[in-house]
Design a protein around this motif. Structure first.
Motif, short mmCIF file in Angstrom:
data_model
loop_
_atom_site.label_atom_id
_atom_site.label_comp_id
_atom_site.label_asym_id
_atom_site.label_seq_id
_atom_site.Cartn_x
_atom_site.Cartn_y
_atom_site.Cartn_z
N UNK A 129 25.73 -44.15 -54.10
CA UNK A 129 24.59 -43.24 -53.89
C UNK A 129 24.66 -42.05 -54.84
N UNK A 132 23.13 -42.89 -58.01
CA UNK A 132 21.69 -42.69 -57.97
C UNK A 132 21.34 -41.23 -58.24
N UNK A 133 22.07 -40.31 -57.59
CA UNK A 133 21.77 -38.89 -57.75
C UNK A 133 21.96 -38.47 -59.22
N UNK A 136 19.24 -39.59 -61.41
CA UNK A 136 18.06 -38.73 -61.31
C UNK A 136 18.26 -37.45 -62.11
N UNK A 139 17.84 -38.30 -65.65
CA UNK A 139 16.46 -38.65 -65.94
C UNK A 139 15.58 -37.41 -65.98
N UNK A 140 15.77 -36.50 -65.02
CA UNK A 140 14.87 -35.35 -64.98
C UNK A 140 15.10 -34.48 -66.21
N UNK A 162 8.30 -41.62 -67.56
CA UNK A 162 8.60 -41.08 -66.24
C UNK A 162 8.18 -42.06 -65.14
N UNK A 163 6.97 -42.62 -65.26
CA UNK A 163 6.48 -43.52 -64.21
C UNK A 163 7.40 -44.74 -64.10
N UNK A 166 10.58 -43.74 -62.43
CA UNK A 166 10.44 -43.43 -61.01
C UNK A 166 10.37 -44.71 -60.18
N UNK A 167 9.64 -45.70 -60.70
CA UNK A 167 9.62 -46.99 -60.00
C UNK A 167 11.04 -47.56 -59.94
N UNK A 170 12.98 -45.84 -57.25
CA UNK A 170 12.62 -46.32 -55.91
C UNK A 170 13.32 -47.65 -55.62
N UNK A 173 16.85 -47.05 -54.68
CA UNK A 173 17.02 -46.64 -53.28
C UNK A 173 16.91 -47.82 -52.34
N UNK A 174 15.93 -48.70 -52.58
CA UNK A 174 15.79 -49.89 -51.74
C UNK A 174 17.08 -50.71 -51.79
N UNK A 177 19.89 -48.94 -49.89
CA UNK A 177 19.71 -49.00 -48.44
C UNK A 177 20.08 -50.39 -47.93
N UNK A 178 19.71 -51.42 -48.69
CA UNK A 178 20.06 -52.79 -48.27
C UNK A 178 21.57 -52.98 -48.28
N UNK B 42 12.59 -47.08 -45.19
CA UNK B 42 13.50 -48.22 -45.33
C UNK B 42 14.95 -47.76 -45.23
N UNK B 46 17.93 -48.59 -42.49
CA UNK B 46 19.18 -49.24 -42.89
C UNK B 46 20.31 -48.90 -41.93
N UNK B 83 10.54 -35.01 -58.42
CA UNK B 83 10.04 -35.90 -59.46
C UNK B 83 8.51 -35.93 -59.46
#
Lengths: 494, 111
Positions: A129, A132-133, A136, A139-140, A162-163, A166-167, A170, A173-174, A177-178, B42, B46, B83
């Protein structure tokens, strides 16, 4: 002492970047001083950490034990990526100052330092995680750097960048979480231990999570079919920023290598990533070469060669062997330096009105730029004597597959063709009867910075023997990560 | 409960993906926001759905729900909020510079 320095590459740029925003707002000279000194210290620090990275070491944030707290892990791979980042950052910053790029917007130095912070964090972290941070964070900062200097085309390309990312975030994160839902942990070493023990009912979920995560890293690493953001972004970004971004695609490769060897190449997902990477990487290679051949401007051409080089790295990684990983690591170092040099040279050329490959007049200081372009092109295309040739030789040697050989060799030939065509269109012109289109300031430091990176390529070639031995040991440690996991000192581990 | 949450995540994701594929920046930004909402739900799920249980240690608690996903969601919310702000600024910049908010026309990015 040593243990605490592991977090320094994250803290140092963060503090200095904040300092620039707070204290040096609007004072370019002070910004430059802080930026240069900070980056110099950062480079020395990363090289020092690289020299001390033989054994994996953990740094516990807030002294919370893993897997409950977040750990930063310094091992050979992290040290290598950090050292590469430091070696790249300093010349790029010198170049940006020498050419005045940093004066075209207000926050170049702060963003540059924040970018370094995000990249070092991503290379160091031992927690998914936290990865991920830091993605970001980097990226920013890169969004800000990408649109530095403004301009309509740059803003539009920046928006696409950027778009897309950002996708990607996301999806990240999915995936996380899984992974958390099936394993109950996000510490990478803990994941490595729990992954093969998943109950049968969770294995399908685990495969979905691994697939999603690979998609995220493929977006970062510009792997087909997720490479669409790269050419527009790199071609429209300011030259020195594009050069720094040469290491951004490698973050994708680094993350795929780290998570792939540590966690996902076992249990329900054994061999899954390599099977997916193999065809995607071959198509990436081919697309990079064809795109370079079709590009109408030099920055765009180089952006496509960057895609092609990522294809080569991922092909070598997908072999899943120590030999393949060694070759991938060597090629990763080489292609970061070669891509950065080419972007800097392209910026020198564009600044002298040489953007269009069809233009007729020679450019100012054309002789020296032409010589540097030729050296960098030789490296990028993979011709002897420079490191691109050795890198591709290592990759070919690691892959005993006619398919990979044919793709790599044909793609190299097409890249060579594209670079040779661009070089002759830009430089092969009579000087005496046809003076340069526009005179341009000499900017010696810009040439020194570019030359330093070229010297790095030469050093990479000269010291290829000891370096590949070292990289081979690194790859062995990656494929047998017991020491890395032990350094986390997980509870219940003997 | 499970059905409700699953349907909400699914609908938000579907709406988000549809909007991201639009050709103007405003729907794209809305789509990304929807997608991040779906993602937050989501992550929350979890940690398994456990209504009425406390996340922190508490005397006399019957059981606990997993507090970690709540912390993860908090991080994800903050990041996606920041963002989105950056993206709105970029989109406004592009709109003011180019005169329209189309995602892919007007400027030749291949020059």
């Amino acid at each position: 002492m040593m243990g605490n320095l592991i977090i320094a590459p994250v803290v140092l740029p963060a503090v200095l970047g904040g300092l620039i925003v707070l204290a040096a707002r609007g004072n370019l000279r002070l910004q430059r001083a802080i930026g240069l000194c900070g980056t110099l210290a950062f480079t020395l620090l990363t090289l020092w950490l690289l020299l001390h990275s033989d054994q994996p070491q953990a740094y516990r944030l807030g002294n919370w034990p893993a897997p409950f707290g977040i750990v930063l892990m310094l091992d050979r791979l992290s040290g290598l990526m950090l050292g590469l980042l430091g070696a790249l950052a300093l010349p790029v910053l010198v170049y940006a100052i020498a050419t005045g790029w940093d004066a075209r917007g207000r926050h170049f130095h702060a963003l540059f330092l924040f970018q370094l912070m995000g990249l070092s964090g991503a290379f160091l972290t031992g927690d998914a995680f936290n990865l991920f941070v830091f993605f970001e964070v980097l990226l920013i900062a890169s969004y800000g750097l990408m649109v530095h200097g403004g301009g309509d085309a740059r803003l539009r390309a920046g928006l696409h960048y950027v778009v897309t990312n950002l996708v990607g975030s996301t999806l990240f994160l999915f995936a996380l979480a899984t992974i958390y839902a099936v394993t109950g942990t996000l510490n990478m070493a803990d994941l490595a231990q729990k992954w093969p023990l998943l109950p049968a009912g969770d294995q399908a979920l685990a495969r979905v999570a691994a697939g999603l995560l690979l998609l995220v890293f493929a977006v970062k690493g510009a792997l087909v079919p997720l490479q669409f953001w790269l050419p527009g972004t790199y071609a429209n970004a300011p030259g020195p920023v594009a050069a720094l971004f040469a290491i951004m695609t490698k973050v994708g490769a680094y993350a795929a290598l780290r998570m792939g060897t540590l966690v996902f190449d076992q249990g329900a997902t054994a061999g899954m990533w390599n099977a997916l990477l193999w065809p995607a990487a071959l198509v990436t290679l081919a697309l990079g070469a064809l795109g370079a051949l079709g590009a109408r401007s030099l920055p765009r051409l180089i952006a496509f060669t960057a895609i092609g080089s990522m294809g080569t790295v991922f092909v070598a990684l997908s072999a899943g062997t120590v030999q393949g990983t060694t070759a991938a690591l060597y090629y990763m170092i080489h292609s970061t330096l070669a891509g950065a040099v080419l972007f800097l040279i392209a910026d020198l050329i564009v600044a002298r009105d040489g953007n269009d490959l069809r233009q007729a007049r020679p450019i100012a200081q054309g002789g020296l730029i032409a010589a540097m372009f030729m050296a960098a092109a030789i490296a990028m295309a993979g011709l002897p004597p420079l490191s691109g040739f050795l890198g591709k030789l290592l990759v070919l040697n690691a892959l005993m597959s006619p398919m990979a050989w044919a793709t790599i060799l044909i793609a190299s030939f097409l890249t060579l063709l594209a670079l040779a065509r661009a070089g002759s269109a830009l430089f092969w012109k009579p000087y005496a009867s046809n003076p340069p289109a526009t005179p341009h300031a000499t900017q010696p430091m810009a040439f020194v910075a570019t030359g330093t990176l070229l010297a790095g390529l030469v050093a990479l070639t000269l010291f290829a023997g000891p370096l590949t031995t070292w990289l081979g040991e690194t790859a062995q440690a990656l494929h047998a990560p017991a020491a890395y996991i032990a350094a986390n000192q997980l509870p219940g581990a003997s | 409960m499970e059905l409700l949450l699953a349907a909400a995540i699914g609908l938000l994701t579907a709406g988000g993906i549809y909007l991201i594929l639009r050709l103007r920046t405003f729907p794209v930004i809305l789509g990304l926001s929807l997608l991040s909402y779906a993602c937050n739900l989501f992550i929350f799920a979890a940690g398994r759905l456990a209504p009425g249980l406390t996340p922190i240690i508490h005397k006399g608690a019957e059981g606990y729900t997993d507090p970690l996903p709540q912390a993860l969601v908090l991080t994800a919310i903050v990041i996606s909020f920041g963002m989105t702000a950056v993206l709105v600024m970029l989109a406004i910049g592009g709109h003011l510079g180019g005169g329209d908010d189309k995602v892919d026309t007007g400027v030749d990015l291949n020059k």
